[in-house]
Design a protein around this motif. Structure first.
Motif, mmCIF file in Angstrom:
data_model
loop_
_atom_site.group_PDB
_atom_site.id
_atom_site.type_symbol
_atom_site.label_atom_id
_atom_site.label_comp_id
_atom_site.label_asym_id
_atom_site.label_seq_id
_atom_site.Cartn_x
_atom_site.Cartn_y
_atom_site.Cartn_z
ATOM 1 N N LEU A 141 -90.365 -0.257 40.312
ATOM 2 C CA LEU A 141 -89.715 -0.800 39.090
ATOM 3 C C LEU A 141 -89.107 -2.087 39.192
ATOM 4 O O LEU A 141 -89.177 -3.037 38.307
ATOM 5 C CB LEU A 141 -88.724 0.277 38.698
ATOM 6 C CG LEU A 141 -88.067 0.403 37.592
ATOM 7 C CD1 LEU A 141 -87.666 1.630 37.023
ATOM 8 C CD2 LEU A 141 -86.713 -0.607 37.609
ATOM 9 N N VAL A 142 -88.398 -2.301 40.444
ATOM 10 C CA VAL A 142 -87.845 -3.649 40.627
ATOM 11 C C VAL A 142 -88.923 -4.889 40.602
ATOM 12 O O VAL A 142 -88.608 -5.937 39.942
ATOM 13 C CB VAL A 142 -87.190 -3.664 42.216
ATOM 14 C CG1 VAL A 142 -86.587 -4.979 42.513
ATOM 15 C CG2 VAL A 142 -85.893 -2.673 41.857
ATOM 16 N N ASP A 143 -90.045 -4.452 41.199
ATOM 17 C CA ASP A 143 -91.073 -5.435 41.321
ATOM 18 C C ASP A 143 -91.568 -5.765 39.879
ATOM 19 O O ASP A 143 -91.819 -6.988 39.399
ATOM 20 C CB ASP A 143 -92.360 -5.047 42.350
ATOM 21 C CG ASP A 143 -92.078 -4.934 43.550
ATOM 22 O OD1 ASP A 143 -90.925 -5.662 43.898
ATOM 23 O OD2 ASP A 143 -92.567 -4.366 44.229
ATOM 24 N N ALA A 144 -91.631 -4.651 38.917
ATOM 25 C CA ALA A 144 -91.904 -4.713 37.588
ATOM 26 C C ALA A 144 -91.089 -5.763 36.749
ATOM 27 O O ALA A 144 -91.393 -6.587 36.004
ATOM 28 C CB ALA A 144 -92.220 -3.566 36.921
ATOM 29 N N LEU A 145 -89.724 -5.619 36.999
ATOM 30 C CA LEU A 145 -88.577 -6.110 36.256
ATOM 31 C C LEU A 145 -88.843 -8.013 36.730
ATOM 32 O O LEU A 145 -88.665 -8.609 35.923
ATOM 33 C CB LEU A 145 -87.364 -5.701 36.770
ATOM 34 C CG LEU A 145 -86.859 -4.480 35.941
ATOM 35 C CD1 LEU A 145 -85.653 -3.771 36.581
ATOM 36 C CD2 LEU A 145 -86.727 -4.660 34.388
ATOM 37 N N ARG A 146 -88.993 -7.968 37.972
ATOM 38 C CA ARG A 146 -89.298 -9.328 38.479
ATOM 39 C C ARG A 146 -90.447 -9.996 37.785
ATOM 40 O O ARG A 146 -90.380 -11.246 37.552
ATOM 41 C CB ARG A 146 -89.523 -9.324 40.318
ATOM 42 C CG ARG A 146 -88.321 -9.151 40.700
ATOM 43 C CD ARG A 146 -88.457 -9.348 42.137
ATOM 44 N NE ARG A 146 -88.710 -10.683 42.698
ATOM 45 C CZ ARG A 146 -89.756 -11.294 43.183
ATOM 46 N NH1 ARG A 146 -91.084 -10.556 43.299
ATOM 47 N NH2 ARG A 146 -89.743 -12.402 43.385
ATOM 48 N N GLU A 147 -91.543 -9.141 37.561
ATOM 49 C CA GLU A 147 -92.623 -9.707 37.234
ATOM 50 C C GLU A 147 -92.299 -9.937 35.477
ATOM 51 O O GLU A 147 -92.967 -10.830 34.925
ATOM 52 C CB GLU A 147 -93.599 -8.599 37.158
ATOM 53 C CG GLU A 147 -95.101 -9.177 36.280
ATOM 54 C CD GLU A 147 -96.110 -8.118 36.620
ATOM 55 O OE1 GLU A 147 -97.495 -8.305 37.328
ATOM 56 O OE2 GLU A 147 -96.174 -6.720 36.270
ATOM 57 N N GLN A 148 -91.650 -9.158 34.814
ATOM 58 C CA GLN A 148 -91.015 -9.371 33.655
ATOM 59 C C GLN A 148 -90.405 -10.800 33.433
ATOM 60 O O GLN A 148 -90.764 -11.603 32.626
ATOM 61 C CB GLN A 148 -90.134 -8.097 33.010
ATOM 62 C CG GLN A 148 -91.004 -6.976 32.909
ATOM 63 C CD GLN A 148 -91.470 -6.857 31.370
ATOM 64 O OE1 GLN A 148 -90.909 -7.525 30.497
ATOM 65 N NE2 GLN A 148 -92.494 -6.196 31.399
ATOM 66 N N LEU A 149 -89.465 -11.226 34.328
ATOM 67 C CA LEU A 149 -88.914 -12.455 34.294
ATOM 68 C C LEU A 149 -89.780 -13.702 34.499
ATOM 69 O O LEU A 149 -89.688 -14.588 33.791
ATOM 70 C CB LEU A 149 -88.285 -12.530 35.465
ATOM 71 C CG LEU A 149 -86.611 -11.254 35.600
ATOM 72 C CD1 LEU A 149 -85.953 -11.448 37.068
ATOM 73 C CD2 LEU A 149 -85.697 -11.910 34.359
ATOM 74 N N ALA A 150 -91.023 -13.298 34.899
ATOM 75 C CA ALA A 150 -92.097 -14.398 35.173
ATOM 76 C C ALA A 150 -93.030 -14.380 33.870
ATOM 77 O O ALA A 150 -94.088 -15.196 33.800
ATOM 78 C CB ALA A 150 -93.145 -14.234 36.132
#
Length: 325
Positions: free
Chosen positions: A284-293
């Motif tokens: 989930l944290v990785d997915a949020l980081r990906e969202q930021l990109a």
């Protein structure tokens, strides 16, 4: 002429023969039948014991893997969301345990959890669409025009998102001028409750899907309403992820499956269907980081998931020019 006694003797003989045949047949078949049943029972018992042993081993392996991931999580997510403000959105039937565990991981990632908004079934009730439309018309900016294809929940999500999230870092942590009235009215109407200070706008949002799919005649509509809410927040913030557990079967009332089936909203909103496991909260944290990109993906092990986790990258996400994610 055959007399009555002959008939009587004949009839008695017939019944005696039948009785003897039944007794002999039962006696001859009893032992093989019982033996066969005993063998089947023994085999089933053996199979059950083997499956139980296999399940115990798998549960032990899972517990061991979970313990390792939990121990490594602080190092795996450290600093990933530093400077980001995250709003948590609970839905009817979502897991408090999953939400609490997720909040802990978000804290470990450096995020500032602004607060929680808990949506109620009343907000999702198709019979209450008129109330939603009335609130939207009351609080939306005068120059806002919604496309004719939008639903009541699309419009309500747009209004709520503008009050609770932003994609402008300079506005993060500050309320919209209309925020107190919008949130207060929705809360007074029994459409949501708040905890913490979610009115100080966040930059990211995590929505927790119900543990079990909705049931009943309105199940598909209610799931679609939450998909609309997720899409509305994603359009207004820097990224939204819907988290929950994988459904065992495809049913109309499953929120994550419904979102993945929506070709438009799934382009922007990410899903993680393993949030009930330690590894899923790292994802989930990785997915949020990906969202930021500016990217989105459907992660996990359930129906519609593309891969278990986003592509691993060490580079700092660079926001794109897309609105939302």
């Amino acid at each position: 002429m055959i007399d009555f006694r002959y008939h009587l003797v004949s009839i008695v003989a017939i019944f005696l023969a039948l009785a003897v045949g039944i007794v002999l047949g039962t006696t001859l078949l009893q032992e093989p039948a019982v033996k066969s049943a005993q063998e089947v029972t023994a085999q089933l018992t053996k199979t059950k014991d083997e499956l139980r042993a296999q399940m115990d081993v798998l549960q032990s392996r899972e517990a061991g893997n979970d313990a390792v991931i939990s121990a490594l999580t602080p190092a795996l997510v450290a600093g990933d969301l530093t400077g980001q403000r995250v709003l948590l959105i609970e839905t009817p039937g979502s897991s408090a345990a999953v939400r609490e565990a997720t909040q802990q991981v978000l804290d470990q990632a450096g995020a500032d959890v602004t607060g929680r908004v808990a949506l109620t079934e009343k907000l999702l009730d198709p019979a209450g669409k008129g109330v939603l439309d009335g609130l939207v018309n009351q609080f939306k900016p005068a120059n806002t025009i919604f496309p004719a294809t939008t639903t009541s929940w699309d419009r309500a999500a747009t209004l709520l998102a503008s009050a609770l999230v932003t994609n402008d870092p300079a506005q993060a942590g500050t309320p919209n001028t209309a925020t107190p009235d919008v949130v207060g009215t929705f809360e007074a109407g029994g459409l949501l409750t708040v905890d913490g200070d979610p009115t100080k706008r966040a930059t990211l949002a995590v929505m927790f899907a119900p543990e079990k799919p909705f049931e009943g005649d309105d199940a598909e509509v209610m799931a679609g309403a939450l998909v609309s809410v997720a899409g509305g927040f994603d359009a207004a913030d820097k990224g939204t992820v819907v988290a929950g557990a994988a459904a065992t079967t495809a049913v109309p009332g499953d929120v994550i499956s419904s979102l993945r089936d929506d070709s438009e909203i799934s382009k922007g909103v990410s899903t993680v269907d393993t949030a009930d496991m330690p590894v899923g909260r790292v994802v989930l944290v990785d997915a949020l980081r990906e969202q930021l990109a500016g990217r989105a993906g459907q992660y996990g092990i359930g129906r519609g998931a593309s891969v278990p986790l986003p592509p691993l990258t060490s580079a700092t996400p660079t926001p794109t020019t897309q609105s939302g994610s």
